[in-house]
Design a protein around this motif. Sequence first.
Motif, PDB file in Angstrom:
ATOM      1  N   PHE A 181      11.749   7.488 -15.469  1.00 13.31           N
ATOM      2  CA  PHE A 181      11.990   6.158 -14.740  1.00 13.31           C
ATOM      3  C   PHE A 181      10.106   5.664 -14.708  1.00 13.31           C
ATOM      4  N   LYS A 182       9.881   4.475 -14.017  1.00 13.88           N
ATOM      5  CA  LYS A 182       8.330   4.312 -13.953  1.00 13.88           C
ATOM      6  C   LYS A 182       8.813   3.374 -12.537  1.00 13.88           C
ATOM      7  N   VAL A 183       7.337   3.645 -11.792  1.00 13.85           N
ATOM      8  CA  VAL A 183       7.389   2.912 -10.378  1.00 13.85           C
ATOM      9  C   VAL A 183       6.862   1.671 -11.121  1.00 13.85           C
ATOM     10  N   GLY A 184       7.264   0.527 -10.480  1.00 14.78           N
ATOM     11  CA  GLY A 184       6.336  -0.867 -10.176  1.00 14.78           C
ATOM     12  C   GLY A 184       6.339  -1.788  -9.190  1.00 14.78           C
ATOM     13  N   ILE A 185       6.444  -2.678  -9.455  1.00 13.95           N
ATOM     14  CA  ILE A 185       6.056  -3.667  -8.225  1.00 13.95           C
ATOM     15  C   ILE A 185       6.319  -5.310  -8.955  1.00 13.95           C
ATOM     16  N   ALA A 186       7.599  -5.948  -7.999  1.00 15.73           N
ATOM     17  CA  ALA A 186       7.943  -7.014  -8.869  1.00 15.73           C
ATOM     18  C   ALA A 186       7.222  -8.384  -8.253  1.00 15.73           C
ATOM     19  N   GLY A 187       6.647  -9.552  -9.476  1.00 13.34           N
ATOM     20  CA  GLY A 187       5.859  -9.992  -9.028  1.00 13.34           C
ATOM     21  C   GLY A 187       6.153 -11.119  -7.647  1.00 13.34           C
ATOM     22  N   PHE A 188       7.447 -10.945  -7.398  1.00  9.08           N
ATOM     23  CA  PHE A 188       8.093 -12.059  -6.054  1.00  9.08           C
ATOM     24  C   PHE A 188       7.353 -11.504  -4.936  1.00  9.08           C
ATOM     25  N   THR A 189       7.071 -10.148  -4.749  1.00 10.53           N
ATOM     26  CA  THR A 189       5.916  -9.299  -3.780  1.00 10.53           C
ATOM     27  C   THR A 189       5.390 -10.234  -3.122  1.00 10.53           C
ATOM     28  N   PHE A 190       4.485 -10.926  -4.459  1.00 14.38           N
ATOM     29  CA  PHE A 190       2.992 -11.385  -3.870  1.00 14.38           C
ATOM     30  C   PHE A 190       3.370 -13.036  -4.158  1.00 14.38           C
ATOM     31  N   VAL A 191       3.938 -13.549  -3.761  1.00 15.04           N
ATOM     32  CA  VAL A 191       4.216 -14.736  -3.656  1.00 15.04           C
ATOM     33  C   VAL A 191       3.320 -16.142  -3.235  1.00 15.04           C
TER      34      VAL A 191
ATOM     35  N   LEU B  44      -3.577 -13.380  -8.631  1.00 15.98           N
ATOM     36  CA  LEU B  44      -3.162 -12.719  -9.405  1.00 15.98           C
ATOM     37  C   LEU B  44      -4.338 -11.570  -8.937  1.00 15.98           C
ATOM     38  N   ASP B  45      -6.006 -11.963  -8.545  1.00 13.03           N
ATOM     39  CA  ASP B  45      -7.043 -11.072  -8.222  1.00 13.03           C
ATOM     40  C   ASP B  45      -6.217 -10.032  -7.610  1.00 13.03           C
ATOM     41  N   LYS B  46      -6.022 -10.452  -6.090  1.00 13.25           N
ATOM     42  CA  LYS B  46      -5.400  -9.342  -4.799  1.00 13.25           C
ATOM     43  C   LYS B  46      -3.885  -9.019  -5.006  1.00 13.25           C
ATOM     44  N   THR B  47      -3.296  -9.635  -5.836  1.00 13.71           N
ATOM     45  CA  THR B  47      -1.481  -8.337  -6.553  1.00 13.71           C
ATOM     46  C   THR B  47      -2.922  -7.667  -7.271  1.00 13.71           C
ATOM     47  N   LEU B  48      -3.554  -8.404  -8.318  1.00 13.59           N
ATOM     48  CA  LEU B  48      -4.295  -6.555  -8.860  1.00 13.59           C
ATOM     49  C   LEU B  48      -4.680  -5.399  -8.238  1.00 13.59           C
ATOM     50  N   GLU B  49      -5.363  -6.070  -7.100  1.00 13.99           N
ATOM     51  CA  GLU B  49      -5.934  -5.071  -6.304  1.00 13.99           C
ATOM     52  C   GLU B  49      -5.374  -4.101  -5.811  1.00 13.99           C
ATOM     53  N   THR B  50      -3.937  -4.928  -4.634  1.00 12.82           N
ATOM     54  CA  THR B  50      -3.379  -4.190  -4.386  1.00 12.82           C
ATOM     55  C   THR B  50      -2.523  -3.109  -3.993  1.00 12.82           C
ATOM     56  N   MET B  51      -2.195  -2.781  -5.550  1.00 13.12           N
ATOM     57  CA  MET B  51      -1.442  -2.305  -7.163  1.00 13.12           C
ATOM     58  C   MET B  51      -2.707  -1.682  -7.465  1.00 13.12           C
ATOM     59  N   LYS B  52      -3.274  -1.400  -7.428  1.00  6.20           N
ATOM     60  CA  LYS B  52      -4.989  -0.846  -8.326  1.00  6.20           C
ATOM     61  C   LYS B  52      -4.059   0.555  -7.159  1.00  6.20           C
ATOM     62  N   ALA B  53      -5.062  -0.001  -5.996  1.00  2.77           N
ATOM     63  CA  ALA B  53      -5.697   0.913  -4.803  1.00  2.77           C
ATOM     64  C   ALA B  53      -4.233   1.881  -4.325  1.00  2.77           C
ATOM     65  N   LEU B  54      -2.763   1.660  -5.577  1.00  2.45           N
ATOM     66  CA  LEU B  54      -1.836   2.198  -4.468  1.00  2.45           C
ATOM     67  C   LEU B  54      -1.256   3.237  -5.749  1.00  2.45           C
ATOM     68  N   ASP B  55      -1.957   2.391  -6.422  1.00  2.00           N
ATOM     69  CA  ASP B  55      -1.920   3.571  -8.006  1.00  2.00           C
ATOM     70  C   ASP B  55      -0.731   3.304  -8.861  1.00  2.00           C
ATOM     71  N   VAL B  56      -0.416   2.087  -9.188  1.00  2.00           N
ATOM     72  CA  VAL B  56       1.062   1.743  -9.200  1.00  2.00           C
ATOM     73  C   VAL B  56       0.502   0.203 -10.469  1.00  2.00           C
ATOM     74  N   HIS B  57       1.264   1.033 -11.678  1.00  2.00           N
ATOM     75  CA  HIS B  57       0.844   0.818 -12.674  1.00  2.00           C
ATOM     76  C   HIS B  57       1.839  -0.747 -14.040  1.00  2.00           C
ATOM     77  N   TYR B  58       2.660  -0.899 -12.628  1.00  2.50           N
ATOM     78  CA  TYR B  58       3.502  -1.479 -13.951  1.00  2.50           C
ATOM     79  C   TYR B  58       4.271  -2.682 -13.358  1.00  2.50           C
ATOM     80  N   LEU B  59       4.160  -4.178 -13.363  1.00  5.39           N
ATOM     81  CA  LEU B  59       3.657  -5.933 -12.828  1.00  5.39           C
ATOM     82  C   LEU B  59       5.312  -6.401 -13.816  1.00  5.39           C
ATOM     83  N   CYS B  60       6.692  -6.502 -12.390  1.00  8.49           N
ATOM     84  CA  CYS B  60       7.192  -7.966 -13.305  1.00  8.49           C
ATOM     85  C   CYS B  60       6.851  -9.127 -13.536  1.00  8.49           C
ATOM     86  N   ILE B  61       5.894  -9.869 -14.150  1.00  8.48           N
ATOM     87  CA  ILE B  61       5.881 -11.205 -14.265  1.00  8.48           C
ATOM     88  C   ILE B  61       6.065 -12.612 -13.328  1.00  8.48           C
TER      89      ILE B  61
END
Length: 277
Positions: free
Chosen positions: A36-46, A50-67
């Motif tokens: 399995f993979k670890v990701g983030i559901a887009g609603f987390t960043f409601v 997108l820039d802040k979302t991706l900046e956060t995911m990069k800092a967390l080393d998370v690579h999968y996003l539900c759009i």
Amino acid sequence: MKLTALTFMLAVTVMVCNAQETRPGPQPAPETGEQFKVGIAGFTFVKFDLDKTLETMKALDVHYLCIKDFHLPMASTDAEITAFHEKLKAHEVKGYAVGPIYMKTEAEVDRAFEYAKRVGVKLIVGVPNVELLPYVDKKVKEYDFKFAIHLHGPDIKLFPDAEDVWNHTKDLDPRIGMCLDIGHDTRNGKDPVADLEKYHTRVFDMHIKDVTAPTKLGYSLEVGRGIIDFPAMVRMIRKVGYTGVCSLEHERNQNNPFMGIAESIGYFRGVIETTKE
């Protein structure tokens, strides 16, 4: 059995010390090597772009996003979709699904499937009205997509828990199943670990969160602070051979969720590491 704070911190400390002694360079994410993979559901960043979302995911080393469509509107042009994917790629993020998308008419079902096709994903997380399920069944056959119904606990009558989704979909095309939101399932009085075992053949996506109580009054909070047994959950994810994404859907402090997101991802990854055999 839940990890105590002391046990968890000791385990993570040992894990980090061992990594420093044996692994030069960047530490691989604990889910590396899992099915399995670890990701983030887009609603987390409601509340964030997108820039802040991706900046956060990069800092967390998370690579999968539900759009979610507030990051990529359903009316986006092909050029806008291409630019969206280029931005994700630059941050080493893959958009693996779209949704949740609510559907009250056949036209809205058509729109959702065409949107997913244009975005280039083959998984829709959706909430169709019950009477639309035969039409969804038809569209799944036409597009060869998987369709994961998002369950919502006791807040609305539509698809409150995993059992309800199973009962509505078990006789439909096997590509129609559920997004198992373990928090909402718990809030409807169910055991999400047992439900994953029972219904895993129709679990195509998972929303990871913790809650305070198995009732409507239970609310979402940082993973590890609530009542869900995450060691048992991770062990069950492995047992049933789930190969999808476990996406954090963090709903607390939405105006400033970042510490909670980091804590939740860190705890979940700590459980992944400390439950390995």
